[in-house]
Design a protein around this motif. Sequence first.
Motif, PDB file in Angstrom:
ATOM      1  N   TYR A 248      -1.391   9.531 -14.613  1.00  0.00           N
ATOM      2  CA  TYR A 248      -2.004   9.512 -15.941  1.00  0.00           C
ATOM      3  C   TYR A 248      -3.339  10.253 -16.012  1.00  0.00           C
ATOM      4  CZ  TYR A 248       1.545   5.923 -16.850  1.00  0.00           C
ATOM      5  OH  TYR A 248       2.723   5.242 -16.982  1.00  0.00           O
ATOM      6  N   PRO A 249      -4.287   9.997 -15.093  1.00  0.00           N
ATOM      7  CA  PRO A 249      -5.559  10.732 -15.198  1.00  0.00           C
ATOM      8  C   PRO A 249      -5.373  12.246 -15.143  1.00  0.00           C
ATOM      9  CG  PRO A 249      -5.790   8.884 -13.691  1.00  0.00           C
ATOM     10  CD  PRO A 249      -4.326   9.018 -13.991  1.00  0.00           C
TER      11      PRO A 249
ATOM     12  N   TYR B 256      -3.935  13.410 -18.594  1.00  0.00           N
ATOM     13  CA  TYR B 256      -4.970  13.363 -19.636  1.00  0.00           C
ATOM     14  C   TYR B 256      -5.973  14.501 -19.454  1.00  0.00           C
ATOM     15  CZ  TYR B 256      -3.242   8.527 -19.978  1.00  0.00           C
ATOM     16  OH  TYR B 256      -2.469   7.407 -20.091  1.00  0.00           O
ATOM     17  N   GLU B 257      -6.357  14.769 -18.213  1.00  0.00           N
ATOM     18  CA  GLU B 257      -7.331  15.832 -17.939  1.00  0.00           C
ATOM     19  C   GLU B 257      -6.797  17.185 -18.371  1.00  0.00           C
ATOM     20  OE1 GLU B 257      -9.537  17.935 -14.089  1.00  0.00           O
ATOM     21  OE2 GLU B 257      -8.145  16.264 -13.808  1.00  0.00           O
TER      22      GLU B 257
ATOM     23  N   ILE C 294      -4.413  17.803 -20.583  1.00  0.00           N
ATOM     24  CA  ILE C 294      -4.312  17.845 -22.047  1.00  0.00           C
ATOM     25  C   ILE C 294      -5.673  18.109 -22.670  1.00  0.00           C
ATOM     26  CG2 ILE C 294      -3.873  16.426 -24.096  1.00  0.00           C
ATOM     27  CD1 ILE C 294      -1.578  15.103 -22.557  1.00  0.00           C
ATOM     28  N   ARG C 295      -6.712  17.488 -22.148  1.00  0.00           N
ATOM     29  CA  ARG C 295      -8.058  17.697 -22.708  1.00  0.00           C
ATOM     30  C   ARG C 295      -8.554  19.126 -22.497  1.00  0.00           C
ATOM     31  NH1 ARG C 295      -8.918  12.249 -20.549  1.00  0.00           N
ATOM     32  NH2 ARG C 295      -8.999  10.795 -22.322  1.00  0.00           N
TER      33      ARG C 295
ATOM     34  N   ALA D 253      -4.452   5.616 -24.398  1.00  0.00           N
ATOM     35  CA  ALA D 253      -5.201   6.668 -23.714  1.00  0.00           C
ATOM     36  C   ALA D 253      -4.547   8.029 -23.927  1.00  0.00           C
ATOM     37  CB  ALA D 253      -5.310   6.352 -22.221  1.00  0.00           C
ATOM     38  N   LEU D 254      -3.222   8.066 -23.889  1.00  0.00           N
ATOM     39  CA  LEU D 254      -2.513   9.313 -24.168  1.00  0.00           C
ATOM     40  C   LEU D 254      -2.771   9.753 -25.602  1.00  0.00           C
ATOM     41  CD1 LEU D 254      -0.450  11.552 -23.476  1.00  0.00           C
ATOM     42  CD2 LEU D 254       1.345   9.973 -24.257  1.00  0.00           C
ATOM     43  N   ARG D 255      -2.674   8.819 -26.544  1.00  0.00           N
ATOM     44  CA  ARG D 255      -2.906   9.156 -27.944  1.00  0.00           C
ATOM     45  C   ARG D 255      -4.308   9.722 -28.144  1.00  0.00           C
ATOM     46  NH1 ARG D 255      -3.370   4.740 -32.741  1.00  0.00           N
ATOM     47  NH2 ARG D 255      -5.263   4.338 -31.523  1.00  0.00           N
ATOM     48  N   ASP D 256      -5.297   9.122 -27.523  1.00  0.00           N
ATOM     49  CA  ASP D 256      -6.666   9.609 -27.674  1.00  0.00           C
ATOM     50  C   ASP D 256      -6.805  11.039 -27.158  1.00  0.00           C
ATOM     51  OD1 ASP D 256      -7.291   7.161 -28.728  1.00  0.00           O
ATOM     52  OD2 ASP D 256      -8.253   6.390 -26.907  1.00  0.00           O
ATOM     53  N   ALA D 257      -6.175  11.325 -26.014  1.00  0.00           N
ATOM     54  CA  ALA D 257      -6.251  12.678 -25.454  1.00  0.00           C
ATOM     55  C   ALA D 257      -5.550  13.687 -26.360  1.00  0.00           C
ATOM     56  CB  ALA D 257      -5.641  12.701 -24.055  1.00  0.00           C
TER      57      ALA D 257
END
Length: 415
Positions: free
Chosen positions: A21-22, A25-26, A28-29, A50-54
């Motif tokens: 996951y990290p 997310y990284e 995607i950001r 957390a996925l949605r936020d990214a």
Amino acid sequence: MNFHWRDGNRIELLENGEEFYPRVYEVIRQAREEVLLETFILFEDKVGHALRDALIEAASRGVRIDVTVDGYGSADLTPEFVTPMTDVGIRIHIFDPRERLLGRRINLFRRLHRKIVVVDGEIAFIGGINFSADHLGDFGPGAKQDYAIQIEGPVVHDIHRFALTTIAPADPSRRWWRRRMRRQQADSYIGVNKGEARALFVVRDNDQHQNDIEQHYLQVIRDARSRLLIANAYFFPGYRVLREIRNAARRGVRVRMILQGQPDMPIAKFGARMLYNYLMRDGVEVHEYCRRPLHGKVALADYEWATVGSSNLDPLSLSLNLECNVMIRDHAFNKHLHERLDYLLQTDCRRIPLERIVRGYWWRAPLAFICFHIIRRFPRWAGMLPAHSPKITVLEPSTSDRIDSGTPPFPREHS
């Protein structure tokens, strides 16, 4: 769509949600232009949020984002979760949403079981890890043991090209990809080399690639000469795979299986155990992973070949669901995966003795024979039932309906 072996890839093993996951997310950001994501399960828990936020952060910067989830595995997403994404332009596609019958999901077969993330056409993630908190160790005894890979290099082009085919018919603005593909055919595509791994993207569908993943397994098992190690959560393959595994052990290959000992679905353990005697009497070593539920779908052969993906070795994955794996030829990756699986064997697995399986075999053998042939033929019987063509539905912004409603505002569908 045909795929070919690609040289020059860098592939990194990611174990469990703590590593997966990290990293996702990284990446995607850091996306500049595009994110394509497919998953069987997306839950409204800390992982899903957390996925949605990214994704929202990337979409707010102008990144084009398409998320595809399965209508069975992700049936309970609410408007409160979905609307903030659609309102910033994220396109959410639902594979085969269906109405419930007496409160139960009935669209069990031919599911979108793939797990794919592609960012900017340059970095891809493939594996068995869904976006749900039960892939994290702090979930408790039910936390899953699983694997994925991060890929950079020419094979990402094939994964990206394939991921676009899922969403393009439902999104007219995506028709540009057809022109791009005509200009940049996969056979002549030369990507930037990122590493030393040779890789092949393989899919299973209900059209032109119905047996591709199984055929690759069969060929690799036949070619194995020294070692074969398979870790698979739901193990109940057809007779050909079982026969080749047994034959490999007969010719002197050390064959080890890591199967579920602490299953999330007890029927998976029951089904696999019906096969133990057939395999073990010819020297196959069967180990049950007992620390927590095993959800991995990985294997390695000899000192070069390995695979990571979404496909189990069971009737649903091999005959009905939409799946994808990456086949890898790389000594370093094979060695690292072997080290991680061997660690499981040494710390959290128990080897099943043949004597235990032989005891009581006289009464279990007829039951095993009947159950094996019923389950083995189940996909064919399911395919004979009146079948619909699975559709993808695009959620509109500010929808107030649940994903499993199967009713408007879901007007755009494609088979």
